[in-house]
Design a protein around this motif. Structure first.
Motif, PDB file in Angstrom:
ATOM      1  N   UNK A   1       0.797  -1.234   0.000  1.00  0.00           N
ATOM      2  CA  UNK A   1       0.000   0.000   0.000  1.00  0.00           C
ATOM      3  C   UNK A   1       0.824   1.276   0.000  1.00  0.00           C
ATOM      4  N   UNK A   2       2.016   1.240   0.561  1.00  0.00           N
ATOM      5  CA  UNK A   2       2.762   2.472   0.781  1.00  0.00           C
ATOM      6  C   UNK A   2       3.886   2.691  -0.226  1.00  0.00           C
ATOM      7  N   UNK A   3       3.963   1.872  -1.266  1.00  0.00           N
ATOM      8  CA  UNK A   3       5.015   2.062  -2.266  1.00  0.00           C
ATOM      9  C   UNK A   3       4.697   3.323  -3.069  1.00  0.00           C
ATOM     10  N   UNK A   4       5.635   4.262  -3.153  1.00  0.00           N
ATOM     11  CA  UNK A   4       5.318   5.552  -3.775  1.00  0.00           C
ATOM     12  C   UNK A   4       5.163   5.516  -5.291  1.00  0.00           C
ATOM     13  N   UNK A   5       5.758   4.556  -5.972  1.00  0.00           N
ATOM     14  CA  UNK A   5       5.767   4.589  -7.436  1.00  0.00           C
ATOM     15  C   UNK A   5       4.721   3.698  -8.090  1.00  0.00           C
ATOM     16  N   UNK A   6       3.936   2.963  -7.330  1.00  0.00           N
ATOM     17  CA  UNK A   6       3.035   1.989  -7.933  1.00  0.00           C
ATOM     18  C   UNK A   6       1.764   2.588  -8.504  1.00  0.00           C
ATOM     19  N   UNK A   7       1.254   3.646  -7.925  1.00  0.00           N
ATOM     20  CA  UNK A   7      -0.035   4.170  -8.362  1.00  0.00           C
ATOM     21  C   UNK A   7       0.007   4.708  -9.789  1.00  0.00           C
ATOM     22  N   UNK A   8       1.146   5.263 -10.182  1.00  0.00           N
ATOM     23  CA  UNK A   8       1.245   5.870 -11.509  1.00  0.00           C
ATOM     24  C   UNK A   8       2.165   5.100 -12.447  1.00  0.00           C
ATOM     25  N   UNK A   9       2.696   3.981 -12.004  1.00  0.00           N
ATOM     26  CA  UNK A   9       3.661   3.244 -12.807  1.00  0.00           C
ATOM     27  C   UNK A   9       3.024   2.472 -13.949  1.00  0.00           C
ATOM     28  N   UNK A  10       3.835   2.015 -14.880  1.00  0.00           N
ATOM     29  CA  UNK A  10       3.320   1.212 -15.998  1.00  0.00           C
ATOM     30  C   UNK A  10       2.955  -0.203 -15.533  1.00  0.00           C
ATOM     31  N   UNK A  11       2.191  -0.892 -16.339  1.00  0.00           N
ATOM     32  CA  UNK A  11       1.711  -2.228 -15.989  1.00  0.00           C
ATOM     33  C   UNK A  11       2.861  -3.215 -15.806  1.00  0.00           C
ATOM     34  N   UNK A  12       3.907  -3.092 -16.588  1.00  0.00           N
ATOM     35  CA  UNK A  12       5.033  -4.008 -16.448  1.00  0.00           C
ATOM     36  C   UNK A  12       5.714  -3.821 -15.094  1.00  0.00           C
ATOM     37  N   UNK A  13       5.741  -2.598 -14.576  1.00  0.00           N
ATOM     38  CA  UNK A  13       6.318  -2.353 -13.256  1.00  0.00           C
ATOM     39  C   UNK A  13       5.460  -3.000 -12.172  1.00  0.00           C
ATOM     40  N   UNK A  14       4.145  -2.981 -12.353  1.00  0.00           N
ATOM     41  CA  UNK A  14       3.263  -3.627 -11.386  1.00  0.00           C
ATOM     42  C   UNK A  14       3.519  -5.127 -11.349  1.00  0.00           C
ATOM     43  N   UNK A  15       3.642  -5.739 -12.506  1.00  0.00           N
ATOM     44  CA  UNK A  15       3.863  -7.185 -12.575  1.00  0.00           C
ATOM     45  C   UNK A  15       5.222  -7.562 -11.989  1.00  0.00           C
ATOM     46  N   UNK A  16       6.242  -6.790 -12.304  1.00  0.00           N
ATOM     47  CA  UNK A  16       7.579  -7.086 -11.763  1.00  0.00           C
ATOM     48  C   UNK A  16       7.603  -6.916 -10.251  1.00  0.00           C
ATOM     49  N   UNK A  17       6.947  -5.881  -9.760  1.00  0.00           N
ATOM     50  CA  UNK A  17       6.931  -5.667  -8.312  1.00  0.00           C
ATOM     51  C   UNK A  17       6.132  -6.772  -7.618  1.00  0.00           C
ATOM     52  N   UNK A  18       5.065  -7.224  -8.242  1.00  0.00           N
ATOM     53  CA  UNK A  18       4.271  -8.318  -7.694  1.00  0.00           C
ATOM     54  C   UNK A  18       5.113  -9.586  -7.601  1.00  0.00           C
ATOM     55  N   UNK A  19       5.879  -9.876  -8.629  1.00  0.00           N
ATOM     56  CA  UNK A  19       6.745 -11.060  -8.594  1.00  0.00           C
ATOM     57  C   UNK A  19       7.865 -10.890  -7.565  1.00  0.00           C
ATOM     58  N   UNK A  20       8.361  -9.674  -7.399  1.00  0.00           N
ATOM     59  CA  UNK A  20       9.386  -9.435  -6.377  1.00  0.00           C
ATOM     60  C   UNK A  20       8.808  -9.620  -4.980  1.00  0.00           C
ATOM     61  N   UNK A  21       7.581  -9.171  -4.760  1.00  0.00           N
ATOM     62  CA  UNK A  21       6.934  -9.393  -3.468  1.00  0.00           C
ATOM     63  C   UNK A  21       6.744 -10.887  -3.211  1.00  0.00           C
ATOM     64  N   UNK A  22       6.373 -11.622  -4.244  1.00  0.00           N
ATOM     65  CA  UNK A  22       6.190 -13.067  -4.096  1.00  0.00           C
ATOM     66  C   UNK A  22       7.513 -13.756  -3.796  1.00  0.00           C
ATOM     67  N   UNK A  23       8.614 -13.173  -4.252  1.00  0.00           N
ATOM     68  CA  UNK A  23       9.939 -13.755  -4.039  1.00  0.00           C
ATOM     69  C   UNK A  23      10.621 -13.172  -2.810  1.00  0.00           C
ATOM     70  N   UNK A  24       9.871 -12.773  -1.800  1.00  0.00           N
ATOM     71  CA  UNK A  24      10.382 -12.346  -0.497  1.00  0.00           C
ATOM     72  C   UNK A  24      10.860 -10.905  -0.404  1.00  0.00           C
ATOM     73  N   UNK A  25      10.423 -10.022  -1.281  1.00  0.00           N
ATOM     74  CA  UNK A  25      10.719  -8.604  -1.125  1.00  0.00           C
ATOM     75  C   UNK A  25       9.774  -8.049  -0.077  1.00  0.00           C
ATOM     76  N   UNK A  26      10.294  -7.284   0.854  1.00  0.00           N
ATOM     77  CA  UNK A  26       9.439  -6.691   1.876  1.00  0.00           C
ATOM     78  C   UNK A  26       8.709  -5.483   1.310  1.00  0.00           C
ATOM     79  N   UNK A  27       7.428  -5.310   1.654  1.00  0.00           N
ATOM     80  CA  UNK A  27       6.722  -4.116   1.193  1.00  0.00           C
ATOM     81  C   UNK A  27       7.260  -2.870   1.882  1.00  0.00           C
ATOM     82  N   UNK A  28       7.004  -1.727   1.281  1.00  0.00           N
ATOM     83  CA  UNK A  28       7.446  -0.457   1.849  1.00  0.00           C
ATOM     84  C   UNK A  28       6.648  -0.199   3.125  1.00  0.00           C
TER      85      UNK A  28
END
Length: 187
Positions: free
Chosen positions: A83-110
């Protein structure tokens, strides 16, 4: 009276012996895609749930399913999980998918930003004194509050259990044709 079958047991049997079900192979693929997509869109899915799905499927199959999500679905899911990631609301769709996969691979949310400090009120003006003999008391001005610190991006943790994850799971479209065999449980 009809008895209900155990759907998971039937799906496991189909997955373990696909050569016995050649006519339904494409239907199995569609059903698997639909079931995992439904799990990802579930309102109850949280970060540990997403990581459990990745652990069960592996990074490449999950990446293919995430790639098949609509842009709005991927954006809604990643914003709900981070919820608190600053770049997700306006980012491109590919950034959303990559960040989602990074979260699934143990990246901590902001982390949530710290609560903003309320500015200190200015000192009240002294009331006129009845006696002129007392000197006015000087009150030091309130210190300017420091601007809120910008949240630092979360750091990626090493993959769990010594597994090495691909640098970008979305870049790899290779997927095994058959799932790994699982031993049947004897009751």
């Amino acid at each position: 009276m009809a008895l209900e079958i155990d759907g998971l047991a039937v799906l496991c049997a189909i997955a373990e012996t696909p050569e016995a079900f050649p006519a339904i192979r494409s239907d199995v693929t569609k059903a698997a895609h639909a079931l995992v997509t439904k799990q990802l869109k579930a309102k109850t899915l949280d970060l540990p749930g997403l990581r459990a799905v990745r652990s069960a499927l592996g990074p490449q199959p999950l990446a293919l399913i995430v790639d098949g999500l609509k842009d709005a679905e991927a954006k809604a899911l990643v914003i709900r999980l981070d919820k608190h990631h600053p770049d997700l609301k306006d980012g491109p769709a590919v950034a959303h998918r990559r960040h989602l996969m990074a979260l699934a691979a143990d990246l901590d949310p902001v982390a949530a930003p710290a609560a903003k400090a309320k500015p200190a009120k200015a000192p009240a003006k002294p009331k006129p004194a009845a006696k002129a003999a007392e000197p006015p008391v000087e009150v030091p001005a309130a210190a300017e509050p420091a601007p809120p610190a910008r949240p630092t991006p979360a750091k990626a943790r090493a993959p769990a259990r010594g597994k090495t994850a691909p640098a970008d799971a979305l870049a790899s479209a290779a997927m095994a044709a058959r799932p790994p065999r699982r031993p049947r449980q004897q009751e």
